[in-house]
Every structure is written in structure tokens, then in C-alpha cells.
Design a protein around this motif. Structure first.
Motif, PDB file in Angstrom:
ATOM      1  N   ILE A 257     -38.291 129.035  37.798  1.00 37.92           N
ATOM      2  CA  ILE A 257     -39.020 129.264  36.556  1.00 37.92           C
ATOM      3  C   ILE A 257     -39.594 127.932  36.079  1.00 37.92           C
ATOM      4  CG2 ILE A 257     -38.838 129.974  34.146  1.00 37.92           C
ATOM      5  CD1 ILE A 257     -36.567 131.824  34.957  1.00 37.92           C
ATOM      6  N   PHE A 258     -40.895 127.901  35.903  1.00 36.68           N
ATOM      7  CA  PHE A 258     -41.551 126.708  35.372  1.00 36.68           C
ATOM      8  C   PHE A 258     -41.686 126.858  33.860  1.00 36.68           C
ATOM      9  CE2 PHE A 258     -43.259 127.038  39.752  1.00 36.68           C
ATOM     10  CZ  PHE A 258     -42.768 125.837  40.249  1.00 36.68           C
ATOM     11  N   LYS A 259     -40.817 126.158  33.134  1.00 31.54           N
ATOM     12  CA  LYS A 259     -40.829 126.189  31.667  1.00 31.54           C
ATOM     13  C   LYS A 259     -41.462 124.871  31.207  1.00 31.54           C
ATOM     14  CE  LYS A 259     -39.773 127.073  27.352  1.00 31.54           C
ATOM     15  NZ  LYS A 259     -40.533 125.934  26.762  1.00 31.54           N
ATOM     16  N   MET A 260     -42.778 124.909  31.003  1.00 33.06           N
ATOM     17  CA  MET A 260     -43.518 123.690  30.707  1.00 33.06           C
ATOM     18  C   MET A 260     -43.495 123.355  29.219  1.00 33.06           C
ATOM     19  SD  MET A 260     -44.365 123.071  33.791  1.00 33.06           S
ATOM     20  CE  MET A 260     -45.589 121.752  33.744  1.00 33.06           C
ATOM     21  N   HIS A 261     -43.485 122.078  28.917  1.00 33.94           N
ATOM     22  CA  HIS A 261     -43.647 121.633  27.538  1.00 33.94           C
ATOM     23  C   HIS A 261     -44.989 122.157  27.034  1.00 33.94           C
ATOM     24  CE1 HIS A 261     -44.416 118.921  24.169  1.00 33.94           C
ATOM     25  NE2 HIS A 261     -43.122 118.655  24.152  1.00 33.94           N
ATOM     26  N   PRO A 262     -45.082 122.566  25.762  1.00 31.62           N
ATOM     27  CA  PRO A 262     -46.352 123.105  25.245  1.00 31.62           C
ATOM     28  C   PRO A 262     -47.555 122.200  25.473  1.00 31.62           C
ATOM     29  CG  PRO A 262     -44.587 123.545  23.701  1.00 31.62           C
ATOM     30  CD  PRO A 262     -43.991 122.684  24.779  1.00 31.62           C
TER      31      PRO A 262
END
Length: 279
Positions: A98-103
Motif C-alpha cells: 500500500i502506497f500511503k503518500m504524504h498529501p
């Protein structure tokens, strides 16, 4: 008032913000403890990140990079240099990444291109930041981070495995207020190939002592009754009468109001009940 989840954080806050001891609430963060101590909240369909073709023994890994102050080019393209290789390793080891990127990073061209190209691939998931990740954080088996403070939330949620992906820094060249080696944990991967290798055997790393150390460092005041401690401390607090500057944010109530997971109306109801009890 200031919500400090540990003596370590309290010390930093008092030094940098000029706080007095009576201004400190020693408790865990509501966003971290609510799901496991109260009725879990689902504000979106949690099955969206679990592809129906994934095997039952699939493990979920999350990559949570933060932005760089002096970033050159797309971070995602630099960090994940070969999606096909990554997907192959994930499939071989039954890992869904899962790529949970910074906004500030999720609009990068390389991230958007990968999201479009691999949207139907079961082994990767491109997280939509409009969905509250904290609702599913406790389902993650592996946290891959650089120096994002979000790794401490994985500690609070009980995640057991960590990798430090330091492909573009050494630790000494960071704008980081703490000693990187002492304030983080996990095997250090300095190249993409090292990361791929670690994905195949990360469970072999013995991190129990490191997890205990980091948990105490950041979360020693986090307990199952943290919500009551916060409410009681706020109600009992008597501010010193003095001319105060205009306040533009208030950490505790910003957290209570803005996080979907907290169901604010229920929280305020409990605070009102506490106030009536004290009256």
C-alpha cells in the motif's frame, strides 16, 4: 494545554513552547486509541484495498514516505524505480504493498502514472487520502518509512515489522530534531534492491526490544482510559489570568473535530456528561 503522550515528548514541548507542567495532559492520542478501545468506526468501505483475488494469507505492507524540504524531482520515481520488480517480489511473498503518500506527494506525476498503470494489479494499492487510513492501520503487518513521524502511529497500533528505507539520506544530513538511529527502528535499506531483498525476509528481524523502546519513548502515557483523562484534565484546568495571543489552532480539539474516526458528537457528549458530574 498540550497533549503529551510521553515524558520525552513533554520535555521537547516544554522546552520549545515554554509550557508549564500544569499545562500538560499526559495521555495517548485519541486518533490512535479509539479504534481498539471503542466501537470501531468505518467511514468508508474497508474492502476497497483488499483485492478479491488476493490469497487468504496475504500480508499488508505500507510505504509512508514524507516530503523533503529540498526535493529534486519526483520522490516516488526515485524510491520505486522498478514497479514490475516490486510487484514480482510482492506476489512471490504474498505481500500487498500500500502506497500511503504524504498529501504533498500524492500529486506527483510519477505516482499518478503508476496509479493509473497498475490500478487493477492486486499486489499494489494506491491509497486515497480522502479515506482515513487510521481506521485500517491495525491491519498492517509491515511499515516501510523514511523519517515520517507516522511510523510512531504504527507502533501505537501494534505493527510488528519495520523497514527504514533511506535511499536518499544517511541520517546525518536530515532536518530531523532527533537522533535518527535512536528515535526510529527497523532494518535500514539504502537502495531499492536492498528493499526488495528485505521484503522477502523482513519477518526474520527481531524487533521486540526496539518496539518496546520506541513505544515507551513516544507512548508511555497512552492507556485505555486516555479519553477520560483528557476530558477530566481539560475540565479541571484553571488557566492563569493573563493577556494571551490570538490562538489559531488548538491541538486537542483540532484532533477531536477533524478526525473522522473520532465521531466528534459522541466525544462532546461525553465531555458534557463529565462537566455535569463535576457540577
Amino acid at each position: 494545554m498540550y497533549l503529551a503522550p510521553s515524558d520525552f515528548i513533554e520535555g521537547i514541548a516544554c522546552e520549545q513552547l515554554g509550557l508549564e507542567k500544569n499545562q500538560i495532559i499526559r495521555s495517548g492520542y485519541p486518533r490512535n486509541i479509539y479504534q481498539k478501545n471503542y466501537e470501531a468506526v468505518e467511514t468508508f468501505d474497508h474492502s476497497i484495498y483488499h483485492h478479491p483475488s488476493l490469497p487468504e494469507d496475504v500480508r499488508f505492507a505500507t510505504y509512508i514516505p514524507t516530503y523533503r524540504n529540498n526535493q529534486k524531482g519526483d520522490l516516488f520515481a526515485s524510491a520505486i524505480s522498478d514497479m514490475e520488480k516490486l510487484i514480482k517480489v510482492c506476489e512471490e511473498n504474498h505481500i500487498c504493498m500500500i502506497f500511503k503518500m504524504h498529501p504533498l506527494l500524492e500529486k506527483e506525476l510519477s505516482f499518478q502514472q503508476a496509479k493509473e498503470a497498475y490500478r487493477d494489479c492486486p499486489w499494489v494499492c494506491f491509497w486515497d487520502n480522502s479515506n482515513d487510513f487510521y481506521e485500517v492501520l491495525d491491519q498492517m503487518d509491515l511499515c516501510i518509512f523514511d523519517y515520517s513521524s507516522m511510523f510512531t502511529d504504527f507502533i501505537a497500533a501494534g505493527c510488528k515489522h519495520y523497514l527504514r528505507y533511506a535511499f536518499d539520506f544517511t541520517g546525518d544530513d536530515l532536518d530531523f530534531p532527533l537522533d535518527y538511529e535512536q528515535a526510529t527502528l527497523g532494518r535500514k535499506c539504502t537502495t531499492f534492491d536492498e528493499l526488495l531483498l528485505a521484503l522477502s525476509n523482513y519477518e526474520e528481524d527481531e524487533l521486540n526490544k526496539d518496539i518496546q523502546h520506541i513505544s515507551s519513548l513516544y507512548w508511555e502515557h497512552s492507556t485505555s482510559n486516555s479519553m477520560d483523562k483528557i476530558a477530566d484534565a481539560v475540565i479541571a484546568f484553571q488557566p492563569v489570568k493573563q493577556e494571551l495571543p490570538t490562538l489559531h489552532s488548538f491541538d486537542i480539539f483540532d484532533t477531536l473535530i477533524s478526525r473522522k474516526v473520532l465521531a466528534p458528537e459522541g466525544i462532546f457528549y461525553r465531555v458534557q456528561e463529565r462537566m455535569r458530574e463535576r457540577a
